[in-house]
Design a protein around this motif. Structure first.
Motif, PDB file in Angstrom:
ATOM      1  N   GLY A   1      -4.959   6.038   3.974  1.00 21.86           N
ATOM      2  CA  GLY A   1      -4.269   6.973   3.099  1.00 21.86           C
ATOM      3  C   GLY A   1      -4.235   8.314   3.800  1.00 21.86           C
ATOM      4  O   GLY A   1      -4.116   8.384   5.035  1.00 21.86           O
TER       5      GLY A   1
ATOM      6  N   ILE B   1       0.869  -1.180   0.000  1.00 24.82           N
ATOM      7  CA  ILE B   1       0.000   0.000   0.000  1.00 24.82           C
ATOM      8  C   ILE B   1       0.906   1.231   0.000  1.00 24.82           C
ATOM      9  O   ILE B   1       1.581   1.527   0.990  1.00 24.82           O
ATOM     10  CB  ILE B   1      -0.924   0.043   1.236  1.00 24.82           C
ATOM     11  N   ASP B   2       0.972   1.905  -1.121  1.00 23.98           N
ATOM     12  CA  ASP B   2       1.774   3.109  -1.326  1.00 23.98           C
ATOM     13  C   ASP B   2       3.279   2.809  -1.328  1.00 23.98           C
ATOM     14  O   ASP B   2       3.737   1.806  -0.758  1.00 23.98           O
ATOM     15  CB  ASP B   2       1.464   4.194  -0.297  1.00 23.98           C
TER      16      ASP B   2
ATOM     17  N   SER C   1      -8.079  10.612  -4.645  1.00 28.28           N
ATOM     18  CA  SER C   1      -7.554   9.988  -3.426  1.00 28.28           C
ATOM     19  C   SER C   1      -8.522   8.956  -2.864  1.00 28.28           C
ATOM     20  O   SER C   1      -9.740   9.059  -3.024  1.00 28.28           O
ATOM     21  CB  SER C   1      -7.239  11.045  -2.366  1.00 28.28           C
TER      22      SER C   1
ATOM     23  N   HIS D   1       3.584   9.511  -1.271  1.00 29.91           N
ATOM     24  CA  HIS D   1       2.841   8.250  -1.355  1.00 29.91           C
ATOM     25  C   HIS D   1       3.151   7.469  -2.633  1.00 29.91           C
ATOM     26  O   HIS D   1       2.903   6.258  -2.679  1.00 29.91           O
ATOM     27  CB  HIS D   1       1.336   8.510  -1.256  1.00 29.91           C
TER      28      HIS D   1
ATOM     29  N   PHE E   1     -11.649   0.577  -3.058  1.00 35.16           N
ATOM     30  CA  PHE E   1     -11.175   1.955  -2.935  1.00 35.16           C
ATOM     31  C   PHE E   1     -12.358   2.833  -2.535  1.00 35.16           C
ATOM     32  O   PHE E   1     -13.421   2.779  -3.161  1.00 35.16           O
ATOM     33  CB  PHE E   1     -10.578   2.442  -4.256  1.00 35.16           C
TER      34      PHE E   1
ATOM     35  N   CYS F   1      -9.169   5.815   0.445  1.00 31.59           N
ATOM     36  CA  CYS F   1      -8.847   4.837   1.476  1.00 31.59           C
ATOM     37  C   CYS F   1      -8.930   3.472   0.796  1.00 31.59           C
ATOM     38  O   CYS F   1      -9.654   3.304  -0.186  1.00 31.59           O
ATOM     39  CB  CYS F   1      -9.854   4.887   2.625  1.00 31.59           C
ATOM     40  N   ILE F   2      -8.216   2.505   1.317  1.00 33.48           N
ATOM     41  CA  ILE F   2      -8.237   1.170   0.713  1.00 33.48           C
ATOM     42  C   ILE F   2      -8.620   0.146   1.777  1.00 33.48           C
ATOM     43  O   ILE F   2      -7.974   0.054   2.824  1.00 33.48           O
ATOM     44  CB  ILE F   2      -6.875   0.827   0.087  1.00 33.48           C
TER      45      ILE F   2
ATOM     46  N   THR G   1      -2.916   4.937  -2.767  1.00 34.59           N
ATOM     47  CA  THR G   1      -4.049   5.699  -2.225  1.00 34.59           C
ATOM     48  C   THR G   1      -4.224   7.015  -2.959  1.00 34.59           C
ATOM     49  O   THR G   1      -5.349   7.461  -3.161  1.00 34.59           O
ATOM     50  CB  THR G   1      -3.870   5.980  -0.723  1.00 34.59           C
ATOM     51  N   HIS G   2      -3.120   7.648  -3.335  1.00 32.45           N
ATOM     52  CA  HIS G   2      -3.223   8.903  -4.095  1.00 32.45           C
ATOM     53  C   HIS G   2      -1.858   9.283  -4.644  1.00 32.45           C
ATOM     54  O   HIS G   2      -0.872   8.562  -4.438  1.00 32.45           O
ATOM     55  CB  HIS G   2      -3.830  10.022  -3.253  1.00 32.45           C
TER      56      HIS G   2
ATOM     57  N   THR H   1      -4.810   1.856  -9.024  1.00 34.89           N
ATOM     58  CA  THR H   1      -5.250   3.088  -8.366  1.00 34.89           C
ATOM     59  C   THR H   1      -6.452   3.632  -9.127  1.00 34.89           C
ATOM     60  O   THR H   1      -6.913   3.019 -10.104  1.00 34.89           O
ATOM     61  CB  THR H   1      -4.103   4.111  -8.296  1.00 34.89           C
TER      62      THR H   1
END
Length: 463
Positions: A189, A28-29, A169, A66, A160, A171-172, A60-61, A84
């Motif tokens: 995120g 994640i990122d 952007s 990130h 997402f 949250c996951i 996340t973004h 994404t």
């Protein structure tokens, strides 16, 4: 199932978290560490895992902290799939290519400096190149839609959820199953600040067993937005009365567009001079502004309505986009009456440093900070009251009027973070990341009915 932490651990930048489940490894990122020279070494260090062993990277973004190490991840062997949202994909492409170019420029500058010291044999390589960034784009695969579950592999499903932070952007939420055991793991995120223009507010999070959440502003409340807009207008008008320029160090993604929105509103409401020149002196911010027009799926209702009416909410009469270097240099001939927005927001690089060089020493000018300034950055030094700063080999006195207007933050404040966490339904464990240590400790004390962890770099936990 295992969760390990490899960035933004008791720090604010470099977000990078690894989930292992059902024989798959999901990152994640993969963000860049930012803030000071010593972080250059952190960025070059091993990730703490084998990049070639990562199956999926979920972004996340598109902020640099990130996504900024994605080209390095690929350079070191990652061959998995990057997933994404469509808007984040466009923005990440722009951010990573720009970062690759800056990495090359910085390496060349260090090489020249070494040569001047007589060390001509030293070879200084960039962290990654623009070509590395371009190659990393080949690994972007499926696009994620908000609220649409996506099966990554048997036992691993990702959803997402709109984070309301910047365009695209998210949250996951991971639904994990291994050996008959199920866990819902939610990554915040960066969470947005409610009531912002252009993008929607954060969507409600699902109930989760484990939460990994940011704490950037976990120890404070933001100033309300309306007084912050008023303060911005007053800062501009007061500076113009003094005959100076307003320099706004600007993050290219979201902050630049939000400021254009409010400057346009100020002109429409006759709160700001219609004739004032506004320079957006950031090629990346200019490109990002164009991307905004292509992603109405991210707009809040007010902004969507303006577009439907054929009105551009990010345009105003005196606006000039300055892409070329010579056009940027020409701005320095403007001695007063202009708003100059330039990157970077923390003044760690980019064109804003030139504009600071020409305006910091002037009593008539103002520097307006409207975003977060990490420890060690030039922005933080100025905000904290430095009387002199070093720019391009010179010691520049700080005589301009300094404004810090924190109501424009794109991050949720303490109250919003707590409210978001409550909506996750009392998770068994909460991991705090992406915040300064003291801020995390203050925020942790407010969380109830959950076991709070503040992981250190490369620390791993069984889920």
């Amino acid at each position: 199932m295992k969760l390990s932490f490899h960035g933004a651990d008791q720090d604010v930048t470099g977000s990078c978290h690894l989930v292992e489940c059902a024989g798959k490894r999901i990152l994640i990122d993969c963000g860049l560490f930012q803030g000071g020279r010593e972080l250059d070494e952190d960025n070059a260090e091993p990730f703490g895992f084998d990049p070639a062993g990562i199956d999926f990277l979920l972004l996340t973004h598109a902020h640099l902290d990130h996504c900024g190490r994605v080209p390095l991840l690929v350079k070191r062997g990652f061959r998995g799939e990057i997933i994404t949202t469509p808007a984040s994909r466009e923005l990440a492409r722009m951010v990573m290519l720009d970062s690759g170019n800056l990495q090359e420029e910085e390496a060349q500058g260090k090489q020249r400096h070494a040569a001047r010291r007589g060390n001509r044999e030293e070879v200084i390589e960039p962290l990654y190149t623009e070509q590395d960034a371009l190659y990393s784009l080949d690994f972007f695969g499926r696009a994620a839609g908000y609220g649409q579950p996506m099966d990554l592999a048997p036992g691993v499903r990702a959803t997402f959820i709109d984070a309301g932070h910047i365009l695209g952007s998210a949250c996951i939420f991971l639904e994990l199953t291994e050996n008959g055991r199920q866990r819902g793991v939610l990554f915040s995120g960066d969470l947005g600040n409610n009531g912002r223009p252009v993008v929607r507010d954060p969507a409600p999070p699902p109930r989760s067993d484990v939460v990994v959440m940011e704490t950037t502003y976990g120890d404070r409340l933001h100033k309300p937005l309306e007084p912050s807009v008023e303060e911005l207008y007053e800062a501009i008008n007061d500076t113009f009365r003094r005959g100076g320029n307003v320099v706004i160090p600007t993050f290219a993604l979201e902050r630049a567009q939000e400021l254009l929105y409010y400057l346009r509103e100020g002109v429409d409401q006759v709160r700001l001079p219609r004739s004032m020149p506004v320079f957006l002196d950031s090629p990346m911010a200019i490109s990002a502004t164009a991307v905004f027009g292509r992603h109405p799926e991210c707009y809040d209702e007010e902004t969507a309505q303006l577009f439907r009416e054929g009105r551009d909410p990010l345009s105003l009469p005196g606006l000039s986009f300055t892409r070329g270097t010579q056009d940027s240099i020409a701005i320095n001939r403007v001695v007063g009456g202009a708003v100059i927005m330039a990157g970077s927001g923390m003044c760690t690089g980019g064109r804003v440093r030139h504009h600071l060089r020409h305006n910091l020493w002037r009593n008539a000018s103002s520097i307006v900070f409207v975003g977060y300034a990490a420890n060690g950055t030039l922005a933080r030094k100025i905000v904290d009251g430095a009387t002199h700063v070093h720019l391009y080999g010179d010691e520049v006195p700080v005589k301009a009027r300094i404004y810090t207007i924190n109501g424009f933050s794109a991050h949720a404040d303490q109250a919003e973070l707590l409210d978001w966490h409550r909506q996750t339904g009392g998770p068994e464990r909460t991991f705090l990341v992406h915040g300064e240590q003291e801020t995390m400790r203050n925020f942790a004390a407010l969380l109830k009915d959950t076991r709070v962890e503040m992981p250190t770099p490369h620390q791993a936990f069984e889920l």
